[in-house]
Write a protein that holds these residues in place. Structure first.
Motif, PDB file in Angstrom:
ATOM      1  N   TRP A 185       1.773   4.147   5.395  1.00  9.62           N
ATOM      2  CA  TRP A 185       1.347   4.498   4.038  1.00  9.62           C
ATOM      3  C   TRP A 185      -0.101   4.966   4.112  1.00  9.62           C
ATOM      4  CZ3 TRP A 185       4.487   4.689  -0.142  1.00  9.62           C
ATOM      5  CH2 TRP A 185       5.687   3.984  -0.105  1.00  9.62           C
ATOM      6  N   ASP A 186      -0.441   5.965   3.284  1.00 10.22           N
ATOM      7  CA  ASP A 186      -1.821   6.458   3.330  1.00 10.22           C
ATOM      8  C   ASP A 186      -2.807   5.465   2.748  1.00 10.22           C
ATOM      9  OD1 ASP A 186      -1.121   6.724   0.660  1.00 10.22           O
ATOM     10  OD2 ASP A 186      -2.136   8.646   0.397  1.00 10.22           O
ATOM     11  N   ASP A 187      -2.301   4.451   1.984  1.00 11.95           N
ATOM     12  CA  ASP A 187      -3.214   3.432   1.472  1.00 11.95           C
ATOM     13  C   ASP A 187      -3.393   2.286   2.467  1.00 11.95           C
ATOM     14  OD1 ASP A 187      -0.795   2.133   1.335  1.00 11.95           O
ATOM     15  OD2 ASP A 187      -0.794   1.880  -0.847  1.00 11.95           O
ATOM     16  N   LEU A 235       1.432  -3.106  -5.217  1.00  9.76           N
ATOM     17  CA  LEU A 235       0.565  -2.143  -5.879  1.00  9.76           C
ATOM     18  C   LEU A 235       0.235  -2.665  -7.272  1.00  9.76           C
ATOM     19  CD1 LEU A 235       1.832   1.495  -5.163  1.00  9.76           C
ATOM     20  CD2 LEU A 235      -0.169   0.346  -4.231  1.00  9.76           C
ATOM     21  N   LEU A 238      -1.882   6.215  -9.726  1.00  8.66           N
ATOM     22  CA  LEU A 238      -1.623   5.961  -8.303  1.00  8.66           C
ATOM     23  C   LEU A 238      -0.776   7.074  -7.711  1.00  8.66           C
ATOM     24  CD1 LEU A 238      -0.775   2.143  -8.490  1.00  8.66           C
ATOM     25  CD2 LEU A 238      -2.972   3.187  -7.927  1.00  8.66           C
ATOM     26  N   PRO A 279       0.469   6.937  -3.963  1.00  6.58           N
ATOM     27  CA  PRO A 279       0.620   6.569  -2.549  1.00  6.58           C
ATOM     28  C   PRO A 279       1.571   7.543  -1.839  1.00  6.58           C
ATOM     29  CG  PRO A 279       1.919   5.099  -3.913  1.00  6.58           C
ATOM     30  CD  PRO A 279       1.115   5.953  -4.860  1.00  6.58           C
TER      31      PRO A 279
END
Length: 601
Positions: free
Chosen positions: A206-208, A216, A222, A224
């Protein structure tokens, strides 16, 4: 006029037009002003109306009074700013009473939905909606909205893959409004395989920075993004199936270049021999072995093999005697040639299914039949036989006596002869003439079986004294071809009492060619053979096309058992490829033998 800078008051001549005017707006402050409304006239011929710049004809005294509307500024805005516009925002008449209503439906701005909460009027909170505003001064009105929900967009580098929100399955990309400050669990499968296809997707990140499943909080908009690694399946098999295990079958990353290991040129399976033909990639023939496959999709690589079939047979004469060293030609779907061995046997190896014509050839005769057409099918072999018909006469020569000799009547003496045949001499017959060839008497004969020889024949000299004796040699080969030779000149027979025996015998040459070992072999192999007597020996290697590729011995050897090693190289020292080869031994005395060996790398 109390406001607006009135212009035009004064004396005018009777009948003149008097123009007068005021400013349309007179500002007291930024939040208070007076707005011109109308003129009210007193006197004859005055002007009453809303035009700000009128005129009158001066025939009488006139009084013009400007009527003004008092206004205060009402500032209406929202929190957050610019969420909506109010039509009452701006200047409104003094002492007017306004009813201002804020929409209570959810308002959407920049991926956020807002819910009306309350008003503040000049800093005082009001829960009324609509709110009442009396314009007795400038007023400031705020519509306060609270965040209701935020837009959550979940995307990936590939669409239509499953994503789970609180264990509910959706497909990427996902987009929904979440209640502000709510918490949810998002996640994806570790492996996603497309149904009935050779494509799958592996979770990467995940980019987060969250785990594959993580929480979350919807405290803002948001977005993601989940990354997957796409993989494609490579299937590597053989046809027929299960001939060889290629370890490259499996999943590969998109963009990988995969080297398929080299397919064996020859595979032995039970009693069958199969030969590699080519690679098929997704049904298309591809040159090379080994091959490389670029994984831009799922692929199927098939190593195609054909059965190595055989056509074999025997060549013999009419009496069933094997005929060696016959050139046998193969045409049709493959062109090849071999020689029959000492047992009359010939064989064509490594043939694919197809149609072939087999025809033996010899300059000394013909064959019945002259050729045979063979249709080979998968996993089938053919055996065919030919009968050799020799048409060449044998060679005959009387060596002794051949003119001028003297014999003694009644003696036992020896005749010397030479005879040969392209195949074999079957029998010899000896005759004597005592009258220079006018009449002949049989001395006897012998059954032989050689190709070329010189020999002796013991005979008893007739008990007659003559001056014109001749010897005739008749040679008959295996196909009953006949040839004769007579002494070149006459000999004499005289009477004598002493008898001297002089006989001799020479044994024919024999040898044996053994099977090479090891077989199959990789680097080198040993070829054994036996020589009962000293001889000049040639040992050569041939490929399946009948082409000589190496000569490993050419010289004189003593009688005994011998072994010679072949290192798998041709005459130039190059290592030859895997396959079936033939080794052939030939002696100076005319003996020939051939065997097969198998080289596997």
């Amino acid at each position: 006029s109390d406001y607006g800078n009135p212009v035009g008051a004064g004396w005018y001549n009777a009948g003149d037009s008097a123009y007068f005017h005021v400013d349309s707006i007179s500002d007291v402050s930024t939040t208070e002003r007076f707005v011109f409304s109308s003129w009210v006239a007193t006197g004859t011929d005055g002007y009453s109306g809303s035009e700000a710049n009128p005129f009158v004809v001066m025939n009488h005294p006139v009084t013009e009074s400007a009527i003004w509307q008092h206004e205060f500024y009402l500032q209406i805005s929202s929190v957050p700013d610019s969420l909506l516009l109010f039509d009452k925002n701006g200047w409104n008449p003094a002492d007017s009473v306004l009813q201002i209503i804020a929409p209570e439906d959810l308002l959407w701005k920049e991926k956020i939905k807002y819910q009306f909460d309350h008003w503040t009027l000049d800093g005082v909170i009001s829960d009324e909606n609509p709110v009442t505003v009396r314009m007795d001064s400038a007023r400031v009105l705020l519509a306060i909205y609270r965040t209701d929900s935020v837009l959550v967009t979940i995307s990936g580098n590939f669409d239509n893959l499953p994503v789970y929100i609180d264990d509910v399955r959706y497909l990427l990309p996902y987009q929904e409004f979440w209640q502000y400050q709510s918490e949810h669990t998002i996640g994806v499968d570790s492996v996603v395989a497309e149904e009935d296809s050779g494509t799958r997707f592996l979770f990467a990140n995940w980019d987060d920075g969250g785990e594959r499943y993580h929480q979350l909080r919807a405290d803002s908009v948001l977005n993601p993004i989940v990354q997957f690694q796409r993989q494609f399946y490579l299937s590597v098999t053989t046809k027929p199936v299960n001939l060889w295990d290629f370890y490259q079958s499996g999943w590969y990353d998109d963009g990988d270049s995969v080297k398929i290991s080299e397919a064996p040129e020859i595979i032995l399976q039970n009693t069958d021999t199969l030969r590699f033909e080519n690679w098929l990639v997704d049904g298309i023939a591809v040159a090379g072995n080994p091959i490389f496959i670029f994984m831009d999709s799922s692929h199927s690589a098939v190593a195609q093999y054909d059965y190595w079939l055989t056509i074999s047979g025997l060549i013999s004469d009419r009496r069933g005697v094997p005929v060696a060293d016959v050139f046998v030609r193969l045409t049709g779907d493959c062109v090849d040639s071999v020689f029959s061995n000492e047992n009359g046997f010939f064989c064509f190896y490594e043939l694919a299914a197809g149609t072939y014509v087999v025809s033996p050839q010899a300059d000394w005769g013909f064959f019945e039949p002259d050729e045979r057409e063979i249709i080979l099918s998968t996993a089938s072999d053919e055996n065919i036989n030919f009968v050799a018909i020799d048409t060449v006469k044998p060679f005959a020569e009387v060596v002794f006596p051949n003119g001028g000799e003297k014999f003694y009547a009644g003696d036992v003496d020896t005749l010397r002869w030479k005879a040969s045949d392209n195949r074999k001499v079957d029998s010899l017959c000896f005759d004597i003439s005592l009258d220079n060839g006018l009449h002949w008497q049989n001395l006897g004969g012998t059954k032989v079986g050689f190709t070329e020889s010189t020999g002796d024949f013991v005979w008893q000299v007739p008990d007659s004294a003559i001056e014109t004796g001749l010897i005739k040699l008749t040679v008959i080969d295996l196909d009953s071809n006949v040839n004769e030779d007579v002494s070149d000149a006459s000999f004499r027979i005289i009477r004598h009492s002493d008898v001297e025996d002089a006989t001799g015998k020479e044994l024919p040459a024999q040898f044996q060619l053994g099977q090479n070992y090891p077989n199959p072999f990789n680097n080198s192999t040993v070829i054994p053979f036996q020589l009962p007597q000293s001889d000049h020996i040639i040992v050569e290697i041939y490929n399946f096309r009948g082409q000589r590729i190496a000569k490993i011995i050419d010289g004189n050897l003593q009688a005994g058992s011998h072994e010679i090693r072949w290192n798998g190289c041709d005459e130039r020292g190059n290592v030859v490829s895997s396959g079936i080869y033939f080794y052939r031994i030939k002696s100076a005395k005319g003996k020939v033998a051939t065997r097969k060996l198998l080289l596997m790398k």
